[in-house]
Structure formats: C-alpha cells, structure tokens
Design a protein around this motif. Sequence first.
Motif, PDB file in Angstrom:
ATOM      1  N   ILE A 161       0.855  -1.172   0.000  1.00 42.44           N
ATOM      2  CA  ILE A 161       0.000   0.000   0.000  1.00 42.44           C
ATOM      3  C   ILE A 161       0.895   1.227   0.000  1.00 42.44           C
ATOM      4  CG2 ILE A 161      -1.755   1.284   1.254  1.00 42.44           C
ATOM      5  CD1 ILE A 161      -2.680  -1.381   2.431  1.00 42.44           C
ATOM      6  N   PHE A 162       0.707   2.074  -0.998  1.00 44.55           N
ATOM      7  CA  PHE A 162       1.501   3.283  -1.111  1.00 44.55           C
ATOM      8  C   PHE A 162       0.671   4.472  -0.654  1.00 44.55           C
ATOM      9  CE2 PHE A 162       3.193   0.428  -4.336  1.00 44.55           C
ATOM     10  CZ  PHE A 162       4.542   0.452  -4.011  1.00 44.55           C
ATOM     11  N   PRO A 163       1.272   5.380   0.122  1.00 44.32           N
ATOM     12  CA  PRO A 163       0.524   6.562   0.555  1.00 44.32           C
ATOM     13  C   PRO A 163       0.242   7.472  -0.638  1.00 44.32           C
ATOM     14  CG  PRO A 163       2.827   6.769   1.166  1.00 44.32           C
ATOM     15  CD  PRO A 163       2.642   5.372   0.606  1.00 44.32           C
TER      16      PRO A 163
ATOM     17  N   ILE B 195       1.502   9.375 -12.542  1.00 46.93           N
ATOM     18  CA  ILE B 195       1.201   8.092 -13.184  1.00 46.93           C
ATOM     19  C   ILE B 195       1.407   6.917 -12.237  1.00 46.93           C
ATOM     20  CG2 ILE B 195       1.656   8.950 -15.502  1.00 46.93           C
ATOM     21  CD1 ILE B 195       4.342   7.437 -15.404  1.00 46.93           C
ATOM     22  N   GLY B 196       1.841   7.199 -11.014  1.00 42.30           N
ATOM     23  CA  GLY B 196       1.974   6.159 -10.000  1.00 42.30           C
ATOM     24  C   GLY B 196       3.264   5.365 -10.046  1.00 42.30           C
ATOM     25  N   ASP B 197       4.275   5.869 -10.752  1.00 42.85           N
ATOM     26  CA  ASP B 197       5.566   5.175 -10.809  1.00 42.85           C
ATOM     27  C   ASP B 197       6.450   5.692  -9.677  1.00 42.85           C
ATOM     28  OD1 ASP B 197       7.957   3.942 -11.412  1.00 42.85           O
ATOM     29  OD2 ASP B 197       7.762   4.264 -13.577  1.00 42.85           O
ATOM     30  N   MET B 198       6.242   5.150  -8.493  1.00 38.70           N
ATOM     31  CA  MET B 198       6.907   5.675  -7.304  1.00 38.70           C
ATOM     32  C   MET B 198       8.404   5.365  -7.275  1.00 38.70           C
ATOM     33  SD  MET B 198       4.396   7.311  -6.369  1.00 38.70           S
ATOM     34  CE  MET B 198       5.068   8.143  -4.959  1.00 38.70           C
ATOM     35  N   ASP B 199       8.862   4.313  -7.948  1.00 39.29           N
ATOM     36  CA  ASP B 199      10.296   4.041  -8.022  1.00 39.29           C
ATOM     37  C   ASP B 199      11.014   5.154  -8.780  1.00 39.29           C
ATOM     38  OD1 ASP B 199      10.045   1.672  -6.596  1.00 39.29           O
ATOM     39  OD2 ASP B 199       9.889   0.431  -8.415  1.00 39.29           O
TER      40      ASP B 199
ATOM     41  N   ALA C  56       9.764   8.195  -9.314  1.00 41.75           N
ATOM     42  CA  ALA C  56       9.582   9.420  -8.531  1.00 41.75           C
ATOM     43  C   ALA C  56      10.617   9.487  -7.412  1.00 41.75           C
ATOM     44  CB  ALA C  56       8.168   9.482  -7.955  1.00 41.75           C
ATOM     45  N   ASP C  57      10.913   8.359  -6.789  1.00 43.15           N
ATOM     46  CA  ASP C  57      11.911   8.313  -5.716  1.00 43.15           C
ATOM     47  C   ASP C  57      13.307   8.641  -6.253  1.00 43.15           C
ATOM     48  OD1 ASP C  57      12.806   7.742  -2.994  1.00 43.15           O
ATOM     49  OD2 ASP C  57      13.719   5.938  -3.870  1.00 43.15           O
ATOM     50  N   SER C  58      13.627   8.161  -7.444  1.00 43.57           N
ATOM     51  CA  SER C  58      14.950   8.463  -8.005  1.00 43.57           C
ATOM     52  C   SER C  58      15.080   9.959  -8.292  1.00 43.57           C
ATOM     53  CB  SER C  58      15.234   7.634  -9.260  1.00 43.57           C
ATOM     54  OG  SER C  58      14.447   8.058 -10.341  1.00 43.57           O
ATOM     55  N   TYR C  59      13.992  10.585  -8.755  1.00 44.78           N
ATOM     56  CA  TYR C  59      14.021  12.031  -8.977  1.00 44.78           C
ATOM     57  C   TYR C  59      14.074  12.783  -7.648  1.00 44.78           C
ATOM     58  CZ  TYR C  59      12.870  11.035 -13.853  1.00 44.78           C
ATOM     59  OH  TYR C  59      12.889  10.573 -15.143  1.00 44.78           O
ATOM     60  N   SER C  60      13.439  12.260  -6.617  1.00 46.00           N
ATOM     61  CA  SER C  60      13.506  12.879  -5.286  1.00 46.00           C
ATOM     62  C   SER C  60      14.945  12.884  -4.779  1.00 46.00           C
ATOM     63  CB  SER C  60      12.620  12.129  -4.291  1.00 46.00           C
ATOM     64  OG  SER C  60      11.270  12.326  -4.585  1.00 46.00           O
ATOM     65  N   LYS C  61      15.673  11.801  -5.029  1.00 52.13           N
ATOM     66  CA  LYS C  61      17.081  11.734  -4.610  1.00 52.13           C
ATOM     67  C   LYS C  61      17.910  12.798  -5.316  1.00 52.13           C
ATOM     68  CE  LYS C  61      17.218   6.878  -3.307  1.00 52.13           C
ATOM     69  NZ  LYS C  61      17.798   5.559  -3.595  1.00 52.13           N
ATOM     70  N   VAL C  62      17.622  13.032  -6.590  1.00 48.90           N
ATOM     71  CA  VAL C  62      18.323  14.081  -7.335  1.00 48.90           C
ATOM     72  C   VAL C  62      18.008  15.444  -6.717  1.00 48.90           C
ATOM     73  CG1 VAL C  62      18.433  15.305  -9.537  1.00 48.90           C
ATOM     74  CG2 VAL C  62      18.461  12.808  -9.506  1.00 48.90           C
ATOM     75  N   LEU C  63      16.734  15.706  -6.442  1.00 48.95           N
ATOM     76  CA  LEU C  63      16.346  16.996  -5.858  1.00 48.95           C
ATOM     77  C   LEU C  63      16.932  17.168  -4.464  1.00 48.95           C
ATOM     78  CD1 LEU C  63      12.656  17.113  -7.113  1.00 48.95           C
ATOM     79  CD2 LEU C  63      14.572  18.520  -7.914  1.00 48.95           C
ATOM     80  N   ASP C  64      16.998  16.091  -3.675  1.00 47.67           N
ATOM     81  CA  ASP C  64      17.632  16.157  -2.356  1.00 47.67           C
ATOM     82  C   ASP C  64      19.116  16.501  -2.499  1.00 47.67           C
ATOM     83  OD1 ASP C  64      15.231  15.557  -1.120  1.00 47.67           O
ATOM     84  OD2 ASP C  64      15.730  13.435  -0.812  1.00 47.67           O
ATOM     85  N   PHE C  65      19.779  15.900  -3.477  1.00 48.03           N
ATOM     86  CA  PHE C  65      21.187  16.200  -3.753  1.00 48.03           C
ATOM     87  C   PHE C  65      21.339  17.681  -4.100  1.00 48.03           C
ATOM     88  CE2 PHE C  65      24.322  16.746  -7.204  1.00 48.03           C
ATOM     89  CZ  PHE C  65      25.474  16.598  -6.451  1.00 48.03           C
ATOM     90  N   PHE C  66      20.464  18.202  -4.952  1.00 48.12           N
ATOM     91  CA  PHE C  66      20.517  19.623  -5.315  1.00 48.12           C
ATOM     92  C   PHE C  66      20.386  20.487  -4.066  1.00 48.12           C
ATOM     93  CE2 PHE C  66      18.712  19.220  -9.925  1.00 48.12           C
ATOM     94  CZ  PHE C  66      19.856  18.557 -10.310  1.00 48.12           C
ATOM     95  N   ALA C  67      19.460  20.135  -3.189  1.00 51.78           N
ATOM     96  CA  ALA C  67      19.212  20.929  -1.983  1.00 51.78           C
ATOM     97  C   ALA C  67      20.408  20.911  -1.036  1.00 51.78           C
ATOM     98  CB  ALA C  67      17.964  20.417  -1.269  1.00 51.78           C
ATOM     99  N   ARG C  68      21.140  19.817  -1.003  1.00 54.60           N
ATOM    100  CA  ARG C  68      22.314  19.698  -0.115  1.00 54.60           C
ATOM    101  C   ARG C  68      23.542  20.414  -0.663  1.00 54.60           C
ATOM    102  NH1 ARG C  68      21.136  14.172  -0.387  1.00 54.60           N
ATOM    103  NH2 ARG C  68      23.087  13.859  -1.491  1.00 54.60           N
ATOM    104  N   ASN C  69      23.569  20.718  -1.944  1.00 53.99           N
ATOM    105  CA  ASN C  69      24.794  21.225  -2.578  1.00 53.99           C
ATOM    106  C   ASN C  69      24.639  22.650  -3.075  1.00 53.99           C
ATOM    107  OD1 ASN C  69      26.894  18.965  -2.825  1.00 53.99           O
ATOM    108  ND2 ASN C  69      24.940  17.992  -3.186  1.00 53.99           N
ATOM    109  N   THR C  70      24.381  23.550  -2.163  1.00 58.21           N
ATOM    110  CA  THR C  70      24.273  24.956  -2.561  1.00 58.21           C
ATOM    111  C   THR C  70      25.234  25.781  -1.745  1.00 58.21           C
ATOM    112  OG1 THR C  70      22.483  25.257  -0.986  1.00 58.21           O
ATOM    113  CG2 THR C  70      21.883  24.799  -3.269  1.00 58.21           C
TER     114      THR C  70
END
Length: 144
Positions: A5-7, A124-128, A130-144
């Motif tokens: 079950i995905f939130p 579209i419900g492709d959470m895998d 979406a998670d990989s893109y979230s990791k990229v955005l988290d990396f961007f947020a950490r590197n400023t």
Amino acid sequence: MAMEIFPIQPVGVSSLRVKESNSQTDVRLSDLEPKRALSRDTDIFEEALSVFASITPRRMREIAGESFQRDEIDENTYRELSTELPLQMVDRNGNVTDLSTLTDDTQFDYAEYYRTQQSLAEMIGDMDVADSYSKVLDFFARNT
C-alpha cells in the motif's frame, strides 16, 4: 499474497513536505492545503534548487562525477545526473518542449526539469522513478 500500500501524496509538494506528512496518522482535507509555517522551508528549498536552474550539461556531469567519487550520491543518482537529456520533455501541463538544440555548453534548468519529472512520475503512479528524482532533488538541496 501480500499487497503493498503506497501513501497518496499531493503532486507538486517538495520532498521535505512529503516526509513531514508521512508522520501524520490522521490526515484531514485541511491538512493538505498549504500552511504558512511551511513557506520558510519551501523558500529555503527553492533557493537551494536555484543553483541548478542555470547550469550546463557538461558542468552537471562534472558535479555528478565528483559527488559520486566522494560517495555523496549513489550510483543511480549519478547515472541520472550524467545521462544526456532527452530530445523532448513534457511539462506538467502536457506541453512538449524541444530539447534537441541543447549542447554540452547550453544553460539548462535542471531543477525545474527534475521537479517536473518527479511530479509526472507521481501522477502516473511510478513511485520508483519518482523516488529516483527525489534523490536528485535532495542532492541539489544539499549542494548549494
């Protein structure tokens, strides 16, 4: 047979907000509306992403390679950041943008690109993905 079950998460919300909402057990409709207290967190996140809003593909690959060597990102995030951009991309409204004229030295808004791709993957419900893109955005947020 086990079922996962995905939130359900609101589209277009930063990963910082998504992490907060996961800790709530009783969610009401009013909880999904924007709150004033989050605007500071959102502003900080937006400012962090602005660094990657005008960067060349060549520089992005350099940053990805350096970050991978320092173990700041995993192999999948490195692969995502160092892969060439597609010839076209679709925005959140379904409009197609031609990227075929980009060169290694053309400025590109990677922050918006990955935010859009994350939103589309969630829609579209492709959470895998979406998670990989979230990791990229988290990396961007950490590197400023």
